[in-house]
Motif scaffolding. Structure first.
Motif, PDB file in Angstrom:
ATOM      1  N   ARG A  35      23.278  -0.195   5.102  1.00  0.00           N
ATOM      2  CA  ARG A  35      22.385  -0.818   4.638  1.00  0.00           C
ATOM      3  C   ARG A  35      21.589   0.299   4.938  1.00  0.00           C
ATOM      4  NH1 ARG A  35      22.452  -6.770   5.429  1.00  0.00           N
ATOM      5  NH2 ARG A  35      22.691  -5.860   7.915  1.00  0.00           N
ATOM      6  N   LEU A  36      21.156   0.113   6.107  1.00  0.00           N
ATOM      7  CA  LEU A  36      19.790   1.572   6.362  1.00  0.00           C
ATOM      8  C   LEU A  36      19.928   2.454   5.514  1.00  0.00           C
ATOM      9  CD1 LEU A  36      16.969   1.348   7.920  1.00  0.00           C
ATOM     10  CD2 LEU A  36      19.203   2.638   9.676  1.00  0.00           C
ATOM     11  N   ILE A  37      20.769   3.407   5.600  1.00  0.00           N
ATOM     12  CA  ILE A  37      20.593   4.267   4.696  1.00  0.00           C
ATOM     13  C   ILE A  37      20.416   3.939   3.446  1.00  0.00           C
ATOM     14  CG2 ILE A  37      22.378   6.435   3.619  1.00  0.00           C
ATOM     15  CD1 ILE A  37      23.651   6.300   6.613  1.00  0.00           C
ATOM     16  N   ALA A  38      21.244   3.106   2.405  1.00  0.00           N
ATOM     17  CA  ALA A  38      20.612   2.456   1.326  1.00  0.00           C
ATOM     18  C   ALA A  38      19.405   2.379   1.392  1.00  0.00           C
ATOM     19  CB  ALA A  38      21.554   1.748   0.463  1.00  0.00           C
ATOM     20  N   ASN A  39      18.735   1.443   1.669  1.00  0.00           N
ATOM     21  CA  ASN A  39      16.964   1.019   1.911  1.00  0.00           C
ATOM     22  C   ASN A  39      16.319   1.859   1.832  1.00  0.00           C
ATOM     23  OD1 ASN A  39      17.671  -2.132   1.283  1.00  0.00           O
ATOM     24  ND2 ASN A  39      18.021  -1.907   3.518  1.00  0.00           N
ATOM     25  N   SER A  40      16.181   2.923   2.508  1.00  0.00           N
ATOM     26  CA  SER A  40      16.102   4.302   3.682  1.00  0.00           C
ATOM     27  C   SER A  40      15.349   4.923   2.101  1.00  0.00           C
ATOM     28  CB  SER A  40      16.570   4.667   3.984  1.00  0.00           C
ATOM     29  OG  SER A  40      16.766   4.272   5.152  1.00  0.00           O
ATOM     30  N   LEU A  41      17.189   5.316   0.836  1.00  0.00           N
ATOM     31  CA  LEU A  41      17.325   5.914   0.032  1.00  0.00           C
ATOM     32  C   LEU A  41      16.429   4.963  -1.667  1.00  0.00           C
ATOM     33  CD1 LEU A  41      21.173   7.655  -0.014  1.00  0.00           C
ATOM     34  CD2 LEU A  41      18.559   8.821   0.394  1.00  0.00           C
ATOM     35  N   ALA A  42      16.379   4.164  -1.409  1.00  0.00           N
ATOM     36  CA  ALA A  42      15.621   3.269  -2.616  1.00  0.00           C
ATOM     37  C   ALA A  42      13.940   3.771  -1.699  1.00  0.00           C
ATOM     38  CB  ALA A  42      15.911   2.139  -2.683  1.00  0.00           C
ATOM     39  N   LEU A  43      13.418   3.260  -0.760  1.00  0.00           N
ATOM     40  CA  LEU A  43      12.356   3.830  -0.346  1.00  0.00           C
ATOM     41  C   LEU A  43      11.859   4.463  -1.022  1.00  0.00           C
ATOM     42  CD1 LEU A  43      12.365   0.565   1.886  1.00  0.00           C
ATOM     43  CD2 LEU A  43      10.930   0.564  -0.298  1.00  0.00           C
ATOM     44  N   ARG A  44      11.948   5.756  -0.402  1.00  0.00           N
ATOM     45  CA  ARG A  44      11.990   6.709  -0.197  1.00  0.00           C
ATOM     46  C   ARG A  44      10.634   7.961  -1.024  1.00  0.00           C
ATOM     47  NH1 ARG A  44      16.548  11.604  -0.497  1.00  0.00           N
ATOM     48  NH2 ARG A  44      16.663  11.046  -2.851  1.00  0.00           N
ATOM     49  N   ASP A  45      10.797   7.590  -2.142  1.00  0.00           N
ATOM     50  CA  ASP A  45       9.650   8.119  -3.091  1.00  0.00           C
ATOM     51  C   ASP A  45       8.575   7.211  -3.442  1.00  0.00           C
ATOM     52  OD1 ASP A  45      10.740  10.541  -2.765  1.00  0.00           O
ATOM     53  OD2 ASP A  45      12.114  10.350  -4.483  1.00  0.00           O
ATOM     54  N   ALA A  46       9.057   5.828  -2.815  1.00  0.00           N
ATOM     55  CA  ALA A  46       7.888   4.797  -3.165  1.00  0.00           C
ATOM     56  C   ALA A  46       6.662   4.631  -2.756  1.00  0.00           C
ATOM     57  CB  ALA A  46       8.669   3.614  -2.728  1.00  0.00           C
ATOM     58  N   PRO A  47       5.165   4.654  -3.298  1.00  0.00           N
ATOM     59  CA  PRO A  47       3.823   4.825  -3.099  1.00  0.00           C
ATOM     60  C   PRO A  47       3.759   3.230  -2.326  1.00  0.00           C
ATOM     61  CG  PRO A  47       4.162   3.888  -5.186  1.00  0.00           C
ATOM     62  CD  PRO A  47       5.717   4.083  -5.010  1.00  0.00           C
ATOM     63  N   VAL A  48       3.022   3.850  -0.943  1.00  0.00           N
ATOM     64  CA  VAL A  48       2.383   3.241   0.480  1.00  0.00           C
ATOM     65  C   VAL A  48       1.234   2.552   0.038  1.00  0.00           C
ATOM     66  CG1 VAL A  48       2.338   2.697   2.343  1.00  0.00           C
ATOM     67  CG2 VAL A  48       4.009   4.429   1.624  1.00  0.00           C
ATOM     68  N   VAL A  49       0.884   1.409  -0.232  1.00  0.00           N
ATOM     69  CA  VAL A  49      -0.828   0.739  -0.517  1.00  0.00           C
ATOM     70  C   VAL A  49      -1.456   0.145   0.815  1.00  0.00           C
ATOM     71  CG1 VAL A  49      -2.619  -0.478  -2.053  1.00  0.00           C
ATOM     72  CG2 VAL A  49      -0.439   0.189  -3.489  1.00  0.00           C
ATOM     73  N   MET A  50      -2.553   0.886   1.640  1.00  0.00           N
ATOM     74  CA  MET A  50      -2.379  -0.188   2.594  1.00  0.00           C
ATOM     75  C   MET A  50      -4.005  -0.908   2.652  1.00  0.00           C
ATOM     76  SD  MET A  50      -1.398   3.011   5.515  1.00  0.00           S
ATOM     77  CE  MET A  50      -1.704   1.893   6.257  1.00  0.00           C
ATOM     78  N   ALA A  51      -4.398  -1.842   2.933  1.00  0.00           N
ATOM     79  CA  ALA A  51      -5.364  -3.175   2.842  1.00  0.00           C
ATOM     80  C   ALA A  51      -5.818  -3.116   3.865  1.00  0.00           C
ATOM     81  CB  ALA A  51      -5.792  -3.366   1.316  1.00  0.00           C
ATOM     82  N   PRO A  52      -7.042  -2.809   4.567  1.00  0.00           N
ATOM     83  CA  PRO A  52      -7.090  -3.692   5.368  1.00  0.00           C
ATOM     84  C   PRO A  52      -6.840  -5.022   6.326  1.00  0.00           C
ATOM     85  CG  PRO A  52     -10.104  -2.441   4.950  1.00  0.00           C
ATOM     86  CD  PRO A  52      -8.852  -2.540   3.687  1.00  0.00           C
ATOM     87  N   ALA A  53      -6.379  -5.764   7.019  1.00  0.00           N
ATOM     88  CA  ALA A  53      -6.142  -7.207   6.661  1.00  0.00           C
ATOM     89  C   ALA A  53      -7.189  -7.808   6.643  1.00  0.00           C
ATOM     90  CB  ALA A  53      -4.792  -7.342   8.267  1.00  0.00           C
ATOM     91  N   VAL A  54      -7.009  -9.457   6.930  1.00  0.00           N
ATOM     92  CA  VAL A  54      -8.214 -10.537   6.827  1.00  0.00           C
ATOM     93  C   VAL A  54      -8.166 -10.413   8.568  1.00  0.00           C
ATOM     94  CG1 VAL A  54      -8.087 -12.913   7.258  1.00  0.00           C
ATOM     95  CG2 VAL A  54      -6.860 -11.685   4.833  1.00  0.00           C
ATOM     96  N   HIS A  55      -9.334 -11.315   8.788  1.00  0.00           N
ATOM     97  CA  HIS A  55      -9.488 -11.270  10.102  1.00  0.00           C
ATOM     98  C   HIS A  55      -9.279 -12.438  10.767  1.00  0.00           C
ATOM     99  CE1 HIS A  55     -12.175  -7.721  10.898  1.00  0.00           C
ATOM    100  NE2 HIS A  55     -12.651  -7.694   8.915  1.00  0.00           N
ATOM    101  N   GLY A  56      -9.175 -12.572  12.369  1.00  0.00           N
ATOM    102  CA  GLY A  56      -8.819 -13.439  12.713  1.00  0.00           C
ATOM    103  C   GLY A  56      -7.323 -14.056  12.838  1.00  0.00           C
ATOM    104  N   MET A  57      -6.284 -13.039  12.046  1.00  0.00           N
ATOM    105  CA  MET A  57      -4.304 -13.093  12.066  1.00  0.00           C
ATOM    106  C   MET A  57      -4.024 -12.535  13.958  1.00  0.00           C
ATOM    107  SD  MET A  57      -4.342 -13.983   9.174  1.00  0.00           S
ATOM    108  CE  MET A  57      -2.587 -13.915   9.037  1.00  0.00           C
ATOM    109  N   GLY A  58      -4.852 -12.789  14.473  1.00  0.00           N
ATOM    110  CA  GLY A  58      -4.143 -12.356  15.952  1.00  0.00           C
ATOM    111  C   GLY A  58      -3.454 -10.821  16.275  1.00  0.00           C
ATOM    112  N   ALA A  59      -2.701 -10.429  16.772  1.00  0.00           N
ATOM    113  CA  ALA A  59      -2.052  -9.274  17.345  1.00  0.00           C
ATOM    114  C   ALA A  59      -0.508  -9.157  16.905  1.00  0.00           C
ATOM    115  CB  ALA A  59      -2.319  -8.895  19.082  1.00  0.00           C
ATOM    116  N   ARG A  60      -0.074  -9.973  16.539  1.00  0.00           N
ATOM    117  CA  ARG A  60       1.305  -9.388  16.088  1.00  0.00           C
ATOM    118  C   ARG A  60       1.195  -9.600  14.380  1.00  0.00           C
ATOM    119  NH1 ARG A  60       5.662 -12.081  18.853  1.00  0.00           N
ATOM    120  NH2 ARG A  60       4.523 -13.126  20.588  1.00  0.00           N
ATOM    121  N   TYR A  61       2.518  -8.343  14.129  1.00  0.00           N
ATOM    122  CA  TYR A  61       2.620  -8.188  12.569  1.00  0.00           C
ATOM    123  C   TYR A  61       3.653  -8.590  12.533  1.00  0.00           C
ATOM    124  CZ  TYR A  61       6.408  -4.750  14.262  1.00  0.00           C
ATOM    125  OH  TYR A  61       7.289  -4.076  15.298  1.00  0.00           O
ATOM    126  N   ARG A  62       4.148  -8.914  10.798  1.00  0.00           N
ATOM    127  CA  ARG A  62       5.395  -9.305  10.376  1.00  0.00           C
ATOM    128  C   ARG A  62       5.885  -7.992   9.754  1.00  0.00           C
ATOM    129  NH1 ARG A  62       3.474 -14.003   7.904  1.00  0.00           N
ATOM    130  NH2 ARG A  62       4.307 -13.191   5.871  1.00  0.00           N
TER     131      ARG A  62
END
Length: 315
Positions: A179-206
């Motif tokens: 399943r990891l290999i299948a997901n990696s191949l599907a996401l390999r060439d997908a674009p990545v969009v990064m934007a600053p997160a909203v302030h005050g969300m703490g120190a955990r990521y999801r």
């Protein structure tokens, strides 16, 4: 459903045969030994090995990294034994062969059940007779199984419990890796969009995955590098942590936090492994922040600690 029933009945009949062999080996010993052997065989008629298989899959196979496969020798051994343990499911019986196998398994199980009932009645009667003789003569003590017989019985009981659990754990490890290999191949060439997160969300990521892509919420550079190599955050270190130029809480490594979206068709988003994002996030970190990731020492990923070094000043 029918295939699972056929396999369960087949396994139960095999266990009855093994118990009959041990009961024959202990025919000169105390009746209570054979009574418990037949009780275990009767219990196997009620409890399928698939429960132990599911328990092993739930516990999982121990591995240093989520991308590590199960040992090839173990996988090969279980692949060879699987058709003998679960012929209906592994060989894919259907139609007339499955119907014939079902009738044969039901008939054999009925014969085993009848024999078990008879043996339980006989051995229970013998246990009571031995107890009555012991009441009259304290020296009338029945012999116990010898060392070799006891070792064989114990080894078989241990294998009957551990082998299905190990098979379930190995199957789960292989399935997760596929399943990891299948997901990696599907996401390999997908674009990545990064934007600053909203302030005050703490120190955990999801990390959230669905059929249309993956979202990483409220992650800093430190978290993203840990996701890239599939390790804990404490395994990622950089000289900036010890430079004292700026506090760790306000360094570019920990601040700001970002929301990342990778838009792609994810074939299996259930229980998504973030390590499938390695190629995407590595490219994004390199292009947007000028980062180069070096592995500590001669250890190749996934293992060891990871040093983070700047190729150029962060943007």
């Amino acid at each position: 459903m029918i295939s699972g029933l056929v396999d369960h009945l087949w396994q139960s009949c095999c266990c009855c045969g093994v118990v009959w062999l041990f009961a024959t080996m202990t025919r000169g010993d105390a009746a209570v030994v054979r009574l418990w052997l037949w009780r275990i065989a009767a219990l196997k008629l009620l409890i399928p090995f698939s429960l132990l298989f599911a328990l092993g899959a739930w516990l999982g196979f121990p591995s240093a990294h989520s991308a590590d496969p199960a040992p090839p020798d173990i996988v090969r051994t279980f692949s060879l034994l699987a058709p003998f343990a679960s012929p209906a499911r592994i060989l894919g019986w259907s139609g007339l062969p499955l119907a014939f196998a079902t009738l044969a398994a039901l008939a054999a199980s009925a014969a085993c059940a009848y024999g078990l009932r008879s043996r339980l009645r006989v051995e229970r009667k013998r246990v009571l007779e031995e107890a009555a003789r012991r009441e009259l003569d304290v020296d009338d003590i029945q012999t116990r199984p010898g060392f070799i017989t006891s070792a064989l019985v114990s080894a078989c009981m241990l294998c009957a419990v551990s082998i299905p659990m190990l098979a379930g754990a190995v199957h789960d490890r292989q399935h997760r890796r596929e399943r990891l290999i299948a997901n990696s191949l599907a996401l390999r060439d997908a674009p990545v969009v990064m934007a600053p997160a909203v302030h005050g969300m703490g120190a955990r990521y999801r990390v959230d995955a669905d059929l249309h892509g993956v979202s990483v919420r409220n992650a800093n550079i430190h978290d993203l590098v840990a996701i890239v190599y599939g390790v804990k955050r404490h395994s990622v270190i950089t000289p900036q942590m010890y430079s004292g130029v700026e506090s760790a809480s306000r360094s570019w490594l920990h601040w700001p936090r970002y929301d990342i979206r990778i838009q792609a068709q994810v074939p299996d988003p259930s229980d998504f492994d973030p390590y499938a994002l390695r190629q995407n996030l590595t490219k994004a970190l390199s292009e947007q922040f000028g980062l180069e990731i070096y592995v500590n020492g001669d250890c190749q990923p996934p293992c060891g600690n990871y040093h983070l070094a700047l190729a150029e000043a962060p943007l």
